[in-house]
Scaffold this motif. Structure first.
Motif, PDB file in Angstrom:
ATOM      1  N   SER A  11     -15.601  -3.982  -1.485  1.00  0.00           N
ATOM      2  CA  SER A  11     -14.631  -3.191  -0.735  1.00  0.00           C
ATOM      3  C   SER A  11     -13.212  -3.305  -1.320  1.00  0.00           C
ATOM      4  O   SER A  11     -12.813  -4.385  -1.769  1.00  0.00           O
ATOM      5  CB  SER A  11     -14.633  -3.678   0.714  1.00  0.00           C
ATOM      6  N   GLY A  62      -6.938   3.435 -11.423  1.00  0.00           N
ATOM      7  CA  GLY A  62      -7.137   4.725 -10.761  1.00  0.00           C
ATOM      8  C   GLY A  62      -5.902   5.161  -9.985  1.00  0.00           C
ATOM      9  O   GLY A  62      -5.117   4.326  -9.537  1.00  0.00           O
ATOM     10  N   THR A  64     -14.093   3.598   2.982  1.00  0.00           N
ATOM     11  CA  THR A  64     -15.347   4.358   3.010  1.00  0.00           C
ATOM     12  C   THR A  64     -16.351   3.618   3.885  1.00  0.00           C
ATOM     13  O   THR A  64     -16.574   2.419   3.698  1.00  0.00           O
ATOM     14  CB  THR A  64     -15.907   4.507   1.577  1.00  0.00           C
ATOM     15  N   LYS A  73     -12.722   2.351  -5.580  1.00  0.00           N
ATOM     16  CA  LYS A  73     -13.827   3.274  -5.903  1.00  0.00           C
ATOM     17  C   LYS A  73     -13.471   4.703  -5.515  1.00  0.00           C
ATOM     18  O   LYS A  73     -13.599   5.627  -6.327  1.00  0.00           O
ATOM     19  CB  LYS A  73     -15.115   2.852  -5.180  1.00  0.00           C
ATOM     20  N   SER A  74     -13.014   4.877  -4.266  1.00  0.00           N
ATOM     21  CA  SER A  74     -12.678   6.231  -3.817  1.00  0.00           C
ATOM     22  C   SER A  74     -11.505   6.776  -4.626  1.00  0.00           C
ATOM     23  O   SER A  74     -11.461   7.960  -4.950  1.00  0.00           O
ATOM     24  CB  SER A  74     -12.307   6.214  -2.325  1.00  0.00           C
ATOM     25  N   THR A  75     -10.573   5.897  -4.957  1.00  0.00           N
ATOM     26  CA  THR A  75      -9.410   6.343  -5.738  1.00  0.00           C
ATOM     27  C   THR A  75      -9.868   6.819  -7.113  1.00  0.00           C
ATOM     28  O   THR A  75      -9.447   7.883  -7.582  1.00  0.00           O
ATOM     29  CB  THR A  75      -8.407   5.173  -5.904  1.00  0.00           C
ATOM     30  N   ASP A 123      -4.688  -3.013 -13.986  1.00  0.00           N
ATOM     31  CA  ASP A 123      -3.233  -3.200 -14.106  1.00  0.00           C
ATOM     32  C   ASP A 123      -2.797  -4.567 -13.591  1.00  0.00           C
ATOM     33  O   ASP A 123      -1.658  -4.987 -13.814  1.00  0.00           O
ATOM     34  CB  ASP A 123      -2.473  -2.079 -13.360  1.00  0.00           C
TER      35      ASP A 123
HETATM   36  N1  LIG Z   1      -3.247  -1.864  -8.429  1.00  0.00           N
HETATM   37  C1  LIG Z   1      -4.205  -0.961  -8.250  1.00  0.00           C
HETATM   38  N2  LIG Z   1      -4.491  -0.531  -7.026  1.00  0.00           N
HETATM   39  C2  LIG Z   1      -5.455   0.402  -6.848  1.00  0.00           C
HETATM   40  C3  LIG Z   1      -6.161   0.926  -7.965  1.00  0.00           C
HETATM   41  N3  LIG Z   1      -7.051   1.825  -7.502  1.00  0.00           N
HETATM   42  C4  LIG Z   1      -6.907   1.874  -6.170  1.00  0.00           C
HETATM   43  N4  LIG Z   1      -5.946   1.016  -5.769  1.00  0.00           N
HETATM   44  C5  LIG Z   1      -5.501   0.780  -4.411  1.00  0.00           C
HETATM   45  O1  LIG Z   1      -6.462  -0.046  -3.749  1.00  0.00           O
HETATM   46  C6  LIG Z   1      -6.582   0.315  -2.385  1.00  0.00           C
HETATM   47  C7  LIG Z   1      -8.039   0.600  -2.017  1.00  0.00           C
HETATM   48  O2  LIG Z   1      -8.478   1.728  -2.731  1.00  0.00           O
HETATM   49  P1  LIG Z   1      -9.813   2.521  -2.345  1.00  0.00           P
HETATM   50  O3  LIG Z   1      -9.965   3.578  -3.372  1.00  0.00           O
HETATM   51  O4  LIG Z   1      -9.796   2.933  -0.946  1.00  0.00           O
HETATM   52  O5  LIG Z   1     -10.903   1.394  -2.557  1.00  0.00           O
HETATM   53  P2  LIG Z   1     -12.450   1.472  -2.231  1.00  0.00           P
HETATM   54  O6  LIG Z   1     -13.122   0.654  -3.244  1.00  0.00           O
HETATM   55  O7  LIG Z   1     -12.891   2.863  -2.085  1.00  0.00           O
HETATM   56  O8  LIG Z   1     -12.537   0.727  -0.823  1.00  0.00           O
HETATM   57  P3  LIG Z   1     -13.732   0.797   0.234  1.00  0.00           P
HETATM   58  O9  LIG Z   1     -13.902   2.215   0.638  1.00  0.00           O
HETATM   59  O10 LIG Z   1     -13.299  -0.079   1.349  1.00  0.00           O
HETATM   60  O11 LIG Z   1     -14.936   0.241  -0.419  1.00  0.00           O
HETATM   61  C8  LIG Z   1      -5.671   1.515  -2.193  1.00  0.00           C
HETATM   62  O12 LIG Z   1      -4.443   1.070  -1.662  1.00  0.00           O
HETATM   63  C9  LIG Z   1      -5.464   2.050  -3.580  1.00  0.00           C
HETATM   64  O13 LIG Z   1      -4.234   2.715  -3.749  1.00  0.00           O
HETATM   65  C10 LIG Z   1      -5.822   0.444  -9.260  1.00  0.00           C
HETATM   66  O14 LIG Z   1      -6.389   0.831 -10.281  1.00  0.00           O
HETATM   67  N5  LIG Z   1      -4.836  -0.487  -9.343  1.00  0.00           N
END
Ligand SMILES: Nc1nc2c(ncn2[C@@H]2O[C@H](COP(=O)(O)OP(=O)(O)OP(=O)(O)O)[C@@H](O)[C@H]2O)c(=O)[nH]1
Ligand SMILES: [Mg+2]
Length: 406
Positions: free
Chosen positions: A128, A322, A160, A132-134, A268
């Motif tokens: 989590s 992302g 998600t 991933k969604s980003t 990053d």
């Molecule tokens: N520093 C950094 N932050 C990121 C990156 N990609 C996403 N984030 C941040 O991480 C947080 C979670 O991003 P999500 O895309 O919702 O992550 P997820 O994996 O889909 O999360 P779940 O749906 O809970 O599984 C957000 O605040 C994003 O802006 C990245 O490459 N670098």
């Protein structure tokens, strides 16, 4: 860096349909719904050469300029024009009889593929909050489909909570592609993460099952809708140490049923040295645990394949960043992450390896990814399921036999 154009039919040079054969099909004929009966148009080398005209036609054509006597004598014997049209006397162009035209199949395949379009289904899996969604949005918003994405991207991406597929139809140079990304809920939130891979494995197997049911249907569709997961992007947390047991277990199971491409999430957060060290360490861990990620060594087809894929294997896992937000950098609008010390450009290979990942999935290895899904992963599922059915049928038959015998 990767072999360009691999599997991308649109990049193949177009070939003449039937070079040197003297008979051409118009494109309309080839595109017709009845390929077996194309409207054959005989474009001989000189389309305006007609067969020698019959007497009466020749007379009429000569009558205006000839005397009456000549026209009377013409009635007795067939008239042969004194000066034949230049086209009759021209030497026929040299025809290469040894040329069969096998290469024209490429053009036929190209046309078919352009009409049908392509489908690619990518799944994102990982703990989590790893982005991933980003990254899914990044993929849609990046060069792949910048045009097809609507909305402002200002809304925050929610957590998600269920497996969700999002599709976009992308068109480039007349080639259509349906790109579907399957977003999955992150795991690892629970104290007990045992069997957390089950919903993902179930989803992948369900898609194989759907395809199998369509395939074995007596009245099966000409083109079976393909919802099989062609590739799974596995997100590794940027710990900088080594793979966690949970990641090892998850990837070990997944790699047996689907192509996996591991990525270091939120790269990053690592310095360049940390990134290099971590990448190397992950490659060692994968090897030590017998986890075969895409592109799998055993499926390299020849020396050229091996050379290209070896370079990719040396780069894996891709260290990605992302973002679905665009910023103005040096007068250009770019997808990036704005920080106090500057903007990380996600599509810039000097900043992160997202562009390599995208190119691998879409530009250079899409066809290969789909081929391995179909001929290895789906095939294994199919054989297993059909064997199960046979065993079940045999057991039922045996049962009937024994009850009869009793
Ligand atoms: N520093 C950094 N932050 C990121 C990156 N990609 C996403 N984030 C941040 O991480 C947080 C979670 O991003 P999500 O895309 O919702 O992550 P997820 O994996 O889909 O999360 P779940 O749906 O809970 O599984 C957000 O605040 C994003 O802006 C990245 O490459 N670098
Ligand atoms: Mg998410």
């Amino acid at each position: 860096m990767f072999k360009q154009g691999r599997g991308v039919l649109s990049q193949r040079p177009s070939l003449p349909l039937a070079r040197g054969s003297g008979v051409e099909f118009t494109s309309a004929a080839v595109m017709s719904n009845h390929p077996s009966e194309p409207h054959q148009v005989n474009h001989f080398t000189h389309p305006h050469v007609f067969p020698p005209a019959r007497g009466s036609e020749v007379i009429s054509s000569f009558s205006s300029s000839s005397s009456i006597s000549s026209s009377i004598s013409s009635m007795a014997e067939p008239v042969v024009p004194e000066v034949p049209p230049a086209s009759w006397t021209e030497k026929p162009s040299v025809v290469d009889f040894s040329y069969v035209g096998i290469d024209a199949i490429l053009e036929q395949m190209r046309r078919k593929a352009m009409k049908q379009g392509f489908e690619l289904n990518i799944m994102v899996v990982g703990q989590s909050g790893l982005g991933k969604s980003t990254l899914m949005n990044t993929l849609f918003k990046s060069k792949v489909s910048r045009k097809s994405v609507m909305g402002t991207g200002e809304e925050r991406i929610p957590k998600t909570i269920e497996i969700k597929s999002v599709s976009h139809d992308i068109e480039e140079k007349g080639v259509r592609m349906k790109l579907t990304v399957i977003d999955t809920p992150g795991f690892g939130d629970q104290i007990n993460n045992e069997n957390c891979w089950q919903p993902i494995m179930k989803f992948i197997n369900d898609q194989y099952e759907q395809y199998l049911q369509e395939e074995i249907n007596i009245d099966r569709k000409k083109r079976i809708p393909d919802s099989r997961v062609h590739c799974c992007i596995y997100f590794i947390p940027p710990t900088g140490h080594s793979l966690r047991p949970l990641d090892v277990e998850f990837m070990r199971r997944l790699s047996k049923v689907v192509n996996i491409v591991p990525v270091i999430a939120k790269a990053d957060t690592l310095t360049l040295e940390e990134r290099d060290f971590f990448k190397k360490k992950i490659r060692e861990d994968l090897r030590a645990n017998g986890i075969d990620v895409y592109p799998q060594k055993e499926f390299d087809e020849d020396a050229e394949d091996r050379m290209i894929n070896e370079k990719i294997r040396e780069m894996i896992p891709f260290a990605v960043v992302g973002s679905d937000l665009e910023y103005q950098v040096n007068g250009r609008r770019l997808l990036g992450r704005k920080t106090k010390w500057g903007t990380i450009e996600v599509e810039n290979i000097a900043h992160c390896e997202f562009a390599y990942l995208r190119d691998l999935l879409i530009r250079t290895h899409m066809q290969n990814i789909k081929d391995i899904t179909s001929s290895i992963h789906y095939e294994m599922y199919r054989v297993r399921r059909l064997n199960e059915n046979n065993t079940h049928a045999n057991n039922v038959a045996d049962h009937h036999l024994t009850s009869h015998e009793m």
